[in-house]
Write a protein that holds these residues in place. Structure first.
Motif, PDB file in Angstrom:
ATOM      1  N   MET A  26       1.119  -1.458   0.001  1.00 17.75           N
ATOM      2  CA  MET A  26       0.109   0.040   0.047  1.00 17.75           C
ATOM      3  C   MET A  26       0.913   1.354   0.054  1.00 17.75           C
ATOM      4  N   GLY A  27       2.042   1.172   0.493  1.00 21.09           N
ATOM      5  CA  GLY A  27       3.035   2.371   0.793  1.00 21.09           C
ATOM      6  C   GLY A  27       2.580   2.928   1.930  1.00 21.09           C
ATOM      7  N   PRO A  28       3.236   3.860   2.504  1.00 20.34           N
ATOM      8  CA  PRO A  28       3.024   4.576   3.715  1.00 20.34           C
ATOM      9  C   PRO A  28       1.599   4.968   3.682  1.00 20.34           C
ATOM     10  N   PHE A  29       0.978   5.172   4.825  1.00 18.90           N
ATOM     11  CA  PHE A  29      -0.430   5.487   5.056  1.00 18.90           C
ATOM     12  C   PHE A  29      -0.639   6.122   6.582  1.00 18.90           C
ATOM     13  N   TYR A  30      -1.496   6.927   6.686  1.00 15.33           N
ATOM     14  CA  TYR A  30      -2.152   7.373   7.828  1.00 15.33           C
ATOM     15  C   TYR A  30      -3.358   6.794   8.199  1.00 15.33           C
ATOM     16  N   CYS A  31      -3.118   6.439   9.651  1.00 12.70           N
ATOM     17  CA  CYS A  31      -4.632   5.985  10.161  1.00 12.70           C
ATOM     18  C   CYS A  31      -5.408   6.743  11.002  1.00 12.70           C
ATOM     19  N   PRO A  32      -6.434   7.365  10.682  1.00 12.59           N
ATOM     20  CA  PRO A  32      -7.146   8.476  11.714  1.00 12.59           C
ATOM     21  C   PRO A  32      -7.857   7.844  12.776  1.00 12.59           C
ATOM     22  N   ALA A  33      -7.991   6.569  12.970  1.00 12.56           N
ATOM     23  CA  ALA A  33      -8.614   5.976  13.990  1.00 12.56           C
ATOM     24  C   ALA A  33      -7.584   5.987  15.038  1.00 12.56           C
ATOM     25  N   ASP A  34      -6.282   5.649  14.949  1.00 14.24           N
ATOM     26  CA  ASP A  34      -5.317   5.746  15.887  1.00 14.24           C
ATOM     27  C   ASP A  34      -4.192   6.772  15.967  1.00 14.24           C
ATOM     28  N   SER A  35      -4.258   7.606  15.061  1.00 18.29           N
ATOM     29  CA  SER A  35      -3.391   8.654  14.931  1.00 18.29           C
ATOM     30  C   SER A  35      -2.107   8.316  14.837  1.00 18.29           C
ATOM     31  N   LYS A  36      -1.893   7.537  13.984  1.00 15.28           N
ATOM     32  CA  LYS A  36      -0.458   6.768  13.630  1.00 15.28           C
ATOM     33  C   LYS A  36      -0.239   6.784  12.237  1.00 15.28           C
ATOM     34  N   LEU A  37       0.866   6.852  11.810  1.00 12.63           N
ATOM     35  CA  LEU A  37       1.732   6.809  10.446  1.00 12.63           C
ATOM     36  C   LEU A  37       2.123   5.545  10.233  1.00 12.63           C
ATOM     37  N   TYR A  38       1.861   4.770   9.239  1.00 15.82           N
ATOM     38  CA  TYR A  38       2.551   3.391   9.158  1.00 15.82           C
ATOM     39  C   TYR A  38       3.612   3.701   8.112  1.00 15.82           C
ATOM     40  N   LEU A  39       4.767   3.087   8.239  1.00 15.65           N
ATOM     41  CA  LEU A  39       5.799   3.015   7.111  1.00 15.65           C
ATOM     42  C   LEU A  39       6.746   1.918   7.011  1.00 15.65           C
ATOM     43  N   ASP A  40       6.660   1.040   5.968  1.00 13.93           N
ATOM     44  CA  ASP A  40       7.680   0.054   5.821  1.00 13.93           C
ATOM     45  C   ASP A  40       8.851   0.782   5.127  1.00 13.93           C
ATOM     46  N   LEU A  41       9.924   0.452   5.668  1.00 11.81           N
ATOM     47  CA  LEU A  41      11.072   1.611   5.187  1.00 11.81           C
ATOM     48  C   LEU A  41      11.701   0.789   3.756  1.00 11.81           C
ATOM     49  N   SER A  42      11.347  -0.331   3.397  1.00  7.63           N
ATOM     50  CA  SER A  42      11.372  -0.822   2.058  1.00  7.63           C
ATOM     51  C   SER A  42      10.827   0.279   1.055  1.00  7.63           C
ATOM     52  N   PHE A  43       9.954   1.102   1.245  1.00 11.91           N
ATOM     53  CA  PHE A  43       9.282   1.918   0.450  1.00 11.91           C
ATOM     54  C   PHE A  43      10.330   3.001  -0.141  1.00 11.91           C
ATOM     55  N   PHE A  44      11.401   3.493   0.916  1.00 17.02           N
ATOM     56  CA  PHE A  44      12.187   4.427   0.407  1.00 17.02           C
ATOM     57  C   PHE A  44      13.197   3.736  -0.809  1.00 17.02           C
ATOM     58  N   ASP A  45      13.223   2.242  -0.818  1.00 14.32           N
ATOM     59  CA  ASP A  45      14.143   1.935  -1.841  1.00 14.32           C
ATOM     60  C   ASP A  45      13.279   1.838  -3.118  1.00 14.32           C
TER      61      ASP A  45
END
Length: 288
Positions: free
Chosen positions: A127-146
């Motif tokens: 999915m790539g990086p995303f923001y979840c408004p239900a828990d106010s958290k940003l989710y990131l798999d660092l492999s996305f930067f590659d």
């Protein structure tokens, strides 16, 4: 970016290579978490098929409690950089909110590998990086930067910082009630108009990323030569027109949910140049 001795954020959850991240097995039935996350993706203008097409069965809890595997030093350095970027957004948005007589509620950044559980369902690296408004958290798999460097052709530390700042921009929209208003409006219009609202929401997040960079540089002189070009390249590389042409050979503007390459670069530059929330009113312009 000049972050060598920068402060690291206390709001980072590192789930990489541990039970906090989930091992993905073969394709099978869609779990309720994946379905929920697909709906959240739709909420923020992401094509839900991206989630559903990559959905797989998550291993049972017993299989998740695996010992942490050794991580490359370079990956840990990227994680540290992400933490410093988050810390800088905390300082910047904290000051902006205080100036407006409000208190900034800091989001948390979750680093994970492959897939992980969120309050919005199971998040996956595809999915790539995303923001979840239900828990106010940003989710990131660092492999996305590659992937940002190799697939999208947008290398550089500031390109990575832009990605994080964009997701923080969604958090700011959530705090200001903008996201909720857009979602309510989307429910009352056609799919075509709903997509256009999503584009405006995403372009505003791009602009807010620029606002952060403006304030961070004025206050702490974090930008170096070439950084702005890196940010503009990242914004442009993830435009809907470019991604659709890569995937199918042509673009369908009515299906855009994030904006064209030109639009994304334009609004990031607008926030970077003006440095104000007022400059990021993507909803009042005739054509964003």
């Amino acid at each position: 970016m000049r972050f060598e001795n920068g402060r690291e954020s206390d709001n980072v959850e590192d789930r990489r290579g541990t039970g906090g991240g989930m091992n993905i097995g073969g394709r099978g039935k869609l779990g309720i978490g994946t379905i929920v996350l697909a709906l959240v993706a739709w909420y923020f203008g992401v094509d839900p098929s991206v989630v559903l097409d990559t959905a797989s069965v998550v291993q049972p809890p017993a299989a998740q409690n695996l010992p942490a595997s050794p991580r490359p030093r370079a990956e840990d350095e990227v994680a540290r950089f992400a933490s410093m970027v988050l810390a800088d957004t905390e300082d910047t948005w904290g000051a902006i909110f205080r100036g407006a007589g409000r208190q900034y509620q800091e989001p948390r950044l979750v680093l994970y590998t492959g897939a992980t559980q969120s309050a919005c369902g199971v998040g996956q690296a595809a999915m790539g990086p995303f923001y979840c408004p239900a828990d106010s958290k940003l989710y990131l798999d660092l492999s996305f930067f590659d992937e940002l460097r190799t697939r999208f052709g947008a290398p550089g530390d500031f390109a990575q910082a832009y990605v994080i700042a964009h997701e923080v921009g969604h958090h700011v929209q959530n705090l200001l009630g903008i996201s909720a208003k857009v979602q309510q409006a989307r429910q009352r219009v056609s799919e075509r108009e709903a997509n256009r609202l999503s584009v405006r929401l995403e372009l505003q997040a791009d602009c807010l990323a620029g606002v952060w960079a403006n304030h961070a540089d004025r206050s702490r002189k974090v930008l170096e030569a070439g950084d702005i070009e890196e940010g503009l390249a990242a914004a442009s590389a993830t435009g809907d027109d470019r991604l659709q042409k890569q995937a199918r050979g042509y673009a369908v503007p009515d299906s855009f949910t994030h904006g064209s390459s030109a639009q994304r670069a334009r609004w990031f530059r607008e926030g970077l140049t003006q440095g104000t929330l007022r400059a990021c009113d993507t909803f009042s312009t005739a054509a964003p």
